[in-house]
Design a protein around this motif. Structure first.
Motif, short mmCIF file in Angstrom:
data_model
loop_
_atom_site.label_atom_id
_atom_site.label_comp_id
_atom_site.label_asym_id
_atom_site.label_seq_id
_atom_site.Cartn_x
_atom_site.Cartn_y
_atom_site.Cartn_z
N SER A 197 0.83 -1.21 0.00
CA SER A 197 0.00 0.00 0.00
C SER A 197 0.86 1.26 0.00
O SER A 197 0.51 2.26 -0.63
CB SER A 197 -0.92 -0.01 1.22
OG SER A 197 -1.63 1.20 1.32
N ALA A 198 2.00 1.20 0.69
CA ALA A 198 2.87 2.37 0.75
C ALA A 198 3.46 2.70 -0.61
O ALA A 198 3.68 3.87 -0.93
CB ALA A 198 3.99 2.13 1.77
N THR A 199 3.72 1.68 -1.43
CA THR A 199 4.27 1.96 -2.75
C THR A 199 3.26 2.70 -3.63
O THR A 199 3.66 3.39 -4.57
CB THR A 199 4.69 0.65 -3.45
OG1 THR A 199 3.55 -0.22 -3.58
CG2 THR A 199 5.76 -0.06 -2.66
N ALA A 200 1.96 2.58 -3.33
CA ALA A 200 0.97 3.35 -4.08
C ALA A 200 1.18 4.85 -3.86
O ALA A 200 1.01 5.65 -4.79
CB ALA A 200 -0.44 2.94 -3.68
N CYS A 201 1.54 5.22 -2.65
CA CYS A 201 1.85 6.62 -2.36
C CYS A 201 3.09 7.07 -3.12
O CYS A 201 3.13 8.16 -3.69
CB CYS A 201 2.04 6.80 -0.86
SG CYS A 201 2.43 8.49 -0.35
N SER A 202 4.09 6.20 -3.18
CA SER A 202 5.31 6.52 -3.92
C SER A 202 5.01 6.67 -5.41
O SER A 202 5.53 7.57 -6.07
CB SER A 202 6.36 5.42 -3.72
OG SER A 202 6.66 5.25 -2.37
N LEU A 236 15.31 11.00 -7.27
CA LEU A 236 15.08 9.56 -7.11
C LEU A 236 13.89 9.10 -7.94
O LEU A 236 13.99 8.14 -8.72
CB LEU A 236 14.85 9.25 -5.64
CG LEU A 236 14.53 7.78 -5.31
CD1 LEU A 236 15.79 6.94 -5.33
CD2 LEU A 236 13.84 7.67 -3.95
N LEU A 237 12.75 9.77 -7.80
CA LEU A 237 11.53 9.31 -8.45
C LEU A 237 11.50 9.61 -9.95
O LEU A 237 10.74 8.98 -10.69
CB LEU A 237 10.31 9.93 -7.77
CG LEU A 237 10.11 9.53 -6.31
CD1 LEU A 237 8.85 10.16 -5.74
CD2 LEU A 237 10.06 8.01 -6.15
N LEU A 238 12.31 10.55 -10.40
CA LEU A 238 12.44 10.79 -11.83
C LEU A 238 13.48 9.88 -12.46
O LEU A 238 13.83 10.05 -13.63
CB LEU A 238 12.80 12.26 -12.10
CG LEU A 238 11.69 13.28 -11.81
CD1 LEU A 238 12.21 14.69 -11.98
CD2 LEU A 238 10.49 13.04 -12.71
N THR A 239 13.99 8.92 -11.66
CA THR A 239 14.99 7.94 -12.10
C THR A 239 16.19 8.60 -12.75
O THR A 239 16.70 8.14 -13.77
CB THR A 239 14.36 6.90 -13.07
OG1 THR A 239 13.86 7.58 -14.22
CG2 THR A 239 13.22 6.15 -12.40
N ALA A 240 16.62 9.72 -12.16
CA ALA A 240 17.84 10.42 -12.58
C ALA A 240 17.78 10.89 -14.03
O ALA A 240 18.83 11.08 -14.66
CB ALA A 240 19.08 9.55 -12.35
N ALA A 276 8.56 -0.26 -14.31
CA ALA A 276 8.51 -0.75 -12.93
C ALA A 276 9.86 -1.33 -12.50
O ALA A 276 10.24 -1.23 -11.34
CB ALA A 276 7.41 -1.79 -12.79
N ARG A 277 10.59 -1.94 -13.43
CA ARG A 277 11.87 -2.53 -13.06
C ARG A 277 12.86 -1.47 -12.59
O ARG A 277 13.66 -1.69 -11.69
CB ARG A 277 12.46 -3.28 -14.25
CG ARG A 277 11.71 -4.56 -14.61
CD ARG A 277 12.44 -5.29 -15.72
NE ARG A 277 11.76 -6.55 -16.06
CZ ARG A 277 12.19 -7.39 -17.00
NH1 ARG A 277 13.29 -7.11 -17.69
NH2 ARG A 277 11.52 -8.50 -17.24
N VAL A 278 12.79 -0.30 -13.22
CA VAL A 278 13.71 0.77 -12.87
C VAL A 278 13.29 1.47 -11.58
O VAL A 278 14.12 1.87 -10.77
CB VAL A 278 13.80 1.80 -14.03
CG1 VAL A 278 14.72 2.95 -13.67
CG2 VAL A 278 14.27 1.11 -15.30
N ALA A 279 11.96 1.59 -11.38
CA ALA A 279 11.46 2.43 -10.29
C ALA A 279 11.04 1.68 -9.04
O ALA A 279 10.82 2.30 -8.01
CB ALA A 279 10.26 3.24 -10.80
N ALA A 280 10.92 0.34 -9.10
CA ALA A 280 10.34 -0.40 -7.97
C ALA A 280 11.12 -0.18 -6.68
O ALA A 280 10.53 0.13 -5.63
CB ALA A 280 10.25 -1.88 -8.32
#
Length: 300
Positions: free
Chosen positions: A119-124, A195-199, A142-146
């Motif tokens: 559930s917490a990953t939904a917030c991320s 981080l969330l923009l995957t650099a 998803a592989r890059v961001a999980a």
């Protein structure tokens, strides 16, 4: 009256045109805020944050040691200025004497912890979509961001646990605490975007959004104890738990709207020509223009 109305309308249109010509960033910001749909993004992010925070509190109360639970309770108390009924309800959850009971640990269980993490990953993911929309970037795989989703939640849990100590400057000075909180917020949101923009965006262009978000959240955090405790206690005493839920959700929507606005405004500022030259902002990547004939391209 008609002549005056037409004159007033002409003056307003001229004023808007002059403002757009002299300060084009305002036009760019308004257009980008509409395309990002800030209020919708903020509402979704607030809902996901609330659905993540409540189960995390129960997991924390069931598996965390007493010292860590007291630290989180102190941070939440300083952050929201809790007192009275609201503080008593929080103490029931976190400030339990001694170690968590075996019955409570069995109730939560390993499966419950895993479900809370999912559930917490939904917030991320909601925060990641907001950052990607602000920077007009495609959705990352998803592989890059999980692993980044889990890392972001873990970092924010640490940040929330330290906010009480930061606000008091570890017991030294409240004014120094405000400065420490501001620096921590800026650093956290700078790292969050990267981080969330995957650099995909360099560090420097992310700085305006981080400074705006850190400033706004620091102001809200330091002023929340002036009015939030009264509203929360009144809602709790009048309407019970549902009143407290409504108040907290409204406050979360406000916080998330500020975050969405600041992150989007930071992306707009970083792409302005005068800022892009200094920050090294990359040019926005858009779809290739389609061909309309032999050797001709449709104008953008």
């Amino acid at each position: 009256m008609r002549k005056r109305a037409r004159g007033l309308r002409t003056w307003a249109v001229g004023l808007r045109t002059r403002a757009e010509t002299r300060v084009p960033m305002i036009t760019h910001l308004m257009e980008h805020l509409i395309s990002v749909n800030v209020l919708d993004s903020a509402t979704r992010l607030a809902a996901q944050t609330f659905l993540t925070a409540v189960p995390l509190l129960f997991v924390l109360s069931s598996i965390a040691p007493e010292g860590l639970r007291e630290e989180y309770a102190s941070s939440l108390q300083h952050l929201f200025g809790l007192s009275g009924s609201a503080q008593a309800e929080l103490d029931k959850v976190l400030k339990q004497t001694g170690a968590p009971s075996d019955e409570l640990q069995q109730t939560i269980g390993t499966v419950g912890v895993l479900m809370v993490l999912i559930s917490a990953t939904a917030c991320s993911r909601a925060m990641q979509r907001l950052c990607e929309r602000a920077w007009s970037l495609p959705k990352s795989g998803a592989r890059v961001a999980a692993w980044r989703w889990i890392a972001w939640i873990g970092a924010w849990l640490v940040m929330i646990g330290l906010q009480g100590s930061l606000l008091t400057a570890f017991g030294h000075s409240e004014w120094l605490g405000v400065l420490l909180l501001f620096l921590a917020e800026v650093a956290m949101w700078w790292w969050t975007q990267h981080l969330l923009l995957t650099a995909r965006v360099p560090w420097l262009p992310l700085l305006p959004g981080a400074v705006m978000t850190g400033t706004a959240l620091s102001v809200l955090s330091t002023t929340a104890p002036l009015y939030l405790p009264r509203v929360l206690n009144r809602s709790l005493n009048t309407y019970g738990t549902l009143g407290a839920v409504f108040t907290l959700l409204s406050w979360l929507i406000t916080l998330c709207a500020v975050v969405a606005l600041c992150v989007t405004a930071g992306a707009v500022v970083a792409r302005e020509p005068w800022a892009a030259r200094r920050l090294g902002t990359p040019a926005p990547s858009g779809p290739a223009p389609s061909r309309t004939g032999a050797g001709q391209r449709r104008p953008p």
